[in-house]
Design a protein around this motif. Structure first.
Motif, PDB file in Angstrom:
ATOM      1  N   LEU A  40       0.817  -1.216   0.000  1.00 48.02           N
ATOM      2  CA  LEU A  40       0.000   0.000   0.000  1.00 48.02           C
ATOM      3  C   LEU A  40       0.854   1.271   0.000  1.00 48.02           C
ATOM      4  O   LEU A  40       0.542   2.233  -0.707  1.00 48.02           O
ATOM      5  CB  LEU A  40      -0.946  -0.001   1.203  1.00 48.02           C
TER       6      LEU A  40
ATOM      7  N   LYS B 154       0.718   4.305  -2.614  1.00 47.52           N
ATOM      8  CA  LYS B 154       0.455   5.694  -2.218  1.00 47.52           C
ATOM      9  C   LYS B 154       1.546   6.624  -2.779  1.00 47.52           C
ATOM     10  O   LYS B 154       1.247   7.740  -3.228  1.00 47.52           O
ATOM     11  CB  LYS B 154       0.381   5.801  -0.688  1.00 47.52           C
TER      12      LYS B 154
ATOM     13  N   ALA C 209      -5.211   3.774  -2.069  1.00 44.39           N
ATOM     14  CA  ALA C 209      -3.982   4.581  -2.087  1.00 44.39           C
ATOM     15  C   ALA C 209      -4.269   6.006  -2.581  1.00 44.39           C
ATOM     16  O   ALA C 209      -3.699   6.969  -2.071  1.00 44.39           O
ATOM     17  CB  ALA C 209      -2.929   3.912  -2.967  1.00 44.39           C
TER      18      ALA C 209
ATOM     19  N   TYR D 126       4.961   6.107   2.560  1.00 49.30           N
ATOM     20  CA  TYR D 126       4.989   6.693   1.216  1.00 49.30           C
ATOM     21  C   TYR D 126       5.761   8.004   1.153  1.00 49.30           C
ATOM     22  O   TYR D 126       6.436   8.292   0.158  1.00 49.30           O
ATOM     23  CB  TYR D 126       3.569   6.839   0.653  1.00 49.30           C
TER      24      TYR D 126
END
Ligand SMILES: [Zn+2]
Length: 363
Positions: free
Chosen positions: A139, A143, A187, A346
């Protein structure tokens, strides 16, 4: 005194108002889908409009439109209706279907014949993220991709003049709703409005598939020296991301001569490499003279995955063996996967590939 308070209150109110309206205003983006020359078929159409006409579409919402020499013709059971372009095509409550694929937003057919999908950037990203990166990636990597793609889209508005971006790797791959996935959509939603900034301005957020171990300094690929696009040492796992291509000798000579490099049977090759190990310039020395070609031009000529390679001549064959995939500038998608698996979030992933940047909420 009273007046001052009133003015201050008014300013505060105005500020809140502007701030609120900004946070809700997701920019629209215009994506070139295809150039129509002839017939195009749409279904789930609720309404069509030109600058002069507004038409409700009854029944199944199925329409056939012919585009010829800057004019549009809508074909129905009752006959053919000529219309001026641009023609806007709106959904009937669900989503418009074109070429067996559903699209969010609405369509516009321009006088040039270009079919343009108009939708808001967040809806656009729901398709771009899984088109550009496997939705199975962690994830945090998805992102990072969402923020990079959002930044790229905002910075490259009007790249194609009559529309913003095309739907291929030339800009960003966009495949309509067909590829949307729960994980990549999450995301996008969890980073809504966020962009990568340098000096408070959105950056040129280039990205590529795999760095092969080292990303590249932007100046060696496009000649532009940007402080946030320097080469970095990427995840070590990518050193194993190798490829190999073989071409026979005559094909090699022919392709080179198509680029005006006319070497005879006897020649030597010299490679000038950048600090990331990519080929910046290649020199061919033969009795015919000395020729040179940029690594990026050579990569396109032979359709190679990257410029991070070596050349071996083996009898009648030329063997290219290299690492990575893509231009190597900015975020490395496979690298982002490895960083996410190591626990980077991220923002940390983005700051790893783009130096000295921040992540800011743009709307
Ligand atoms: Zn493009």
């Amino acid at each position: 005194m009273f007046r001052k308070v009133v003015i201050t209150l008014f300013l505060v109110f105005l500020f809140i108002f502007i701030n609120n309206s900004r946070s809700q205003d997701i920019p629209l983006i215009r994506i070139g889908i295809a150039k129509i020359d002839g017939d195009a078929y749409f279904s789930n159409v609720g309404r069509m409009a030109t600058d002069f006409l507004d038409m409700k579409v009854e029944g199944k919402g199925y329409v056939k439109i012919k585009v010829k020499n800057g004019s549009g013709f809508i074909e129905t059971n009752n006959g053919i209706l000529g219309v001026t372009l641009p023609l806007r095509i709106y959904p009937d409550g669900y989503y418009v279907n074109y070429n067996s694929n559903y699209y969010r937003g609405y369509f516009e057919i321009l006088p040039s014949g270009w079919l343009v999908n108009v939708l808001n950037i967040e809806e656009y990203l729901m398709s771009v993220v899984p088109s550009e990166m496997p939705a199975s990636y962690p994830l945090e990597a998805l992102k990072a991709q969402a923020v990079a793609s959002r930044t790229y889209a905002l910075v490259n508005k009007r790249k194609h003049g009559e529309f913003d971006l095309c739907n291929t790797t030339h800009c960003q791959v966009y495949k309509g709703m067909r590829v949307e996935n729960e994980r990549s959509t999450r995301a996008v939603m969890e980073t809504i409005g966020e962009v990568v900034v340098y000096n408070n301005q959105p950056i040129k957020a280039f990205f590529h598939s795999s760095s092969g171990g080292f990303t590249e300094d932007c100046k060696y690929v496009w000649g532009e020296d940007l402080p946030y696009l320097k080469g970095v040492k990427d995840s070590e796992e990518l050193l194993n991301d190798t490829w190999s291509r073989t071409v026979n000798f005559s094909e090699f000579i022919n392709k080179l001569s198509s680029a005006d490099i006319n070497i005879g049977g006897n020649f030597s090759i010299e490679l000038e490499k950048t600090s990331s190990g990519r080929i910046y310039m290649m020199y061919f020395k033969s009795s015919e003279g000395i020729y040179y070609i940029k690594g990026t031009t050579f990569r396109n000529l032979f359709n190679l995955p990257s410029t991070l390679f070596d050349i071996v001549i083996n009898g009648d064959y030329i063997i290219f063996s290299g690492r990575g995939n893509g231009h190597g500038v900015g975020l490395s998608q496979k690298g982002a996967k490895f960083l996410a698996e190591k626990g980077y979030n991220y923002k940390e992933i983005l700051k790893f590939y783009y130096q000295g940047v921040g992540v800011a909420k743009w709307y």
